[in-house]
Enzyme design. Sequence first.
Site, PDB file in Angstrom:
ATOM      1  N   ASP A   1       0.877  -1.153   0.000  1.00 49.80           N
ATOM      2  CA  ASP A   1       0.000   0.000   0.000  1.00 49.80           C
ATOM      3  C   ASP A   1       0.933   1.227   0.000  1.00 49.80           C
ATOM      4  OD1 ASP A   1      -2.353   1.353   0.137  1.00 49.80           O
ATOM      5  OD2 ASP A   1      -2.991   0.499   2.035  1.00 49.80           O
TER       6      ASP A   1
ATOM      7  N   ASP B   1      -0.123   4.966   0.627  1.00 53.03           N
ATOM      8  CA  ASP B   1      -0.461   5.938   1.680  1.00 53.03           C
ATOM      9  C   ASP B   1      -0.325   5.309   3.057  1.00 53.03           C
ATOM     10  OD1 ASP B   1      -1.142   8.551   0.773  1.00 53.03           O
ATOM     11  OD2 ASP B   1      -2.900   7.707  -0.213  1.00 53.03           O
TER      12      ASP B   1
END
Lengths: 315, 315
Positions: free
Chosen positions: B98, B100
């Site tokens: 991921d 963010d």
Amino acid sequence: MLSRTTVIAASLSVSAGSANPSKSNYSRLLGLNNNLSYTASNPVIVSSNSNFASFAWNTSNNSKYTKSRMERFTTRASPQPLTNADELIGSVQTFIFDCDGVIWKGDKLIDGVPETLDLLRSKGKRLVFVTNNSTKSRKQYGKKFETLGLNVNEEEIFASSFAAAAYLKSINFPKDKKVYVIGEEGILKELELAGYQYLGGPEDGGKKIDLKPGFLMEHDENVGAVVVGFDRNVNYYKIQYGTLCIRENPGCLFIATNRDAVTHLTDAQEWAGGGSMVGAIRGSTQREPLVVGKPSTFMMDYLANDHRFAWLGTD
Amino acid sequence: MLSRTTVIAASLSVSAGSANPSKSNYSRLLGLNNNLSYTASNPVIVSSNSNFASFAWNTSNNSKYTKSRMERFTTRASPQPLTNADELIGSVQTFIFDCDGVIWKGDKLIDGVPETLDLLRSKGKRLVFVTNNSTKSRKQYGKKFETLGLNVNEEEIFASSFAAAAYLKSINFPKDKKVYVIGEEGILKELELAGYQYLGGPEDGGKKIDLKPGFLMEHDENVGAVVVGFDRNVNYYKIQYGTLCIRENPGCLFIATNRDAVTHLTDAQEWAGGGSMVGAIRGSTQREPLVVGKPSTFMMDYLANDHRFAWLGTD
């Protein structure tokens, strides 16, 4: 002692067009030429929607409220075909009218309406006009009725803008708390009349957010409720402001005037309705709103209390 | 023959701060100091979210996809505490990150990331970087990685803007049909690269609707898909345009890049995410979107096919 009242969840094609209303005219206005059904001992509800299963209105997907309302009715009486208009009218005390598609379409009065309302008034019936359109206050709707040549008192109007303020009053929402509004003038006017402080609405319509590094939007921690209704000037500023209040202010309420998918802002087409603005805040908060307009239980209970007719009426 | 792979749904606190990554540093980057669990025979997924029950990511409320994905995993192996980082890394072919909150927060690189990525690359691991933020294209994300000093190939990036175009390609969406975009530049760039015609996006950001009586918004009947992502210039014009296409163009698709409630546009606070824009269109169309970003099955399947690792991998 109140008269016996009756519910109609009507597939209503309003086509009564004569200047002198006859039985067949108001029969048609009340939908008697269509697939009607009714349950005894409730007020008459005249709506432009066709699905009985969703009670009187089918523009919201708030199935929770719809379902619970339906359960309350269906436990009392099963729908039956309506065959005798005189008998129905004679047995009913209060008629609740939807406005869009029943009284008017956009800015056009629907044929046969004035005569039918006059006839019901001449028989001493109580009339209530409900609308989920929150862009106007009750006072502003009163003017719209006047413009269309209809004699309707402000007290007879139940607009979802008014419902939002009435709901806050009903729960004794503190007067020192503020309300953030995603919506138009009608909601602000009703909040003002009820003595509440508010932020947002049209004033935030032109605001933009510059998302530079480190930027943070400040919000008023004293906002205790976010009221969301139809807003043609909805923007990201309002969405973020409302979201911050609901997510970060402890106990902040999320109130929707309605969740209608579409609305009839002009008579030329269907327009994305209050359900859009409510959906936006639902999407960012993952919270379900409390709906105060149709088909909420709040509206039903308010009308029942305010107009003193019996939802569980007796002879 | 591919290596055995492993899934981690991680409560990841990225705090590795040393310039020389040690085992304890990448252990921490992979969340080994937290409440980790894993199932065998899947790629490693490193996410910033904490709830295993929602698989690797928990920012969307698309429980349908989440659930089906979970079912696929939980039928194979129950989560177990992760105790040996070397064993995990040795047994895994592909690491999915991921972005963010894992690689960066807003515009700030998270400590320990470059060293950990270098270490994994030095061991011949395949890396994939996924983000639901659709405002940038893959190319633009490539530049962001570069700016942060990370050596990441465009092909290693799976942004939801790219996912929208990839999905249309995967279903052979006709090239003579158009796409209406509620979203930002990233989606437009990816659609263009994929050879699709589009309308909307930033160009409609300043448009207003004058709701005078009889007014009707025209819309292009050749729009066959509405793609909705995060859009800081969302407005009623776009909402109504997208709604008209979905409601009135037969077979028109409703595609969401993601349904994240919040996003990290700046590192100062959480911002209302793509779930807002998707929620607005859901509210007015009463249709469920097809989600192409996290945690959709489309993304998982695309990665599985494109990167040729085995979701149901064997030794």
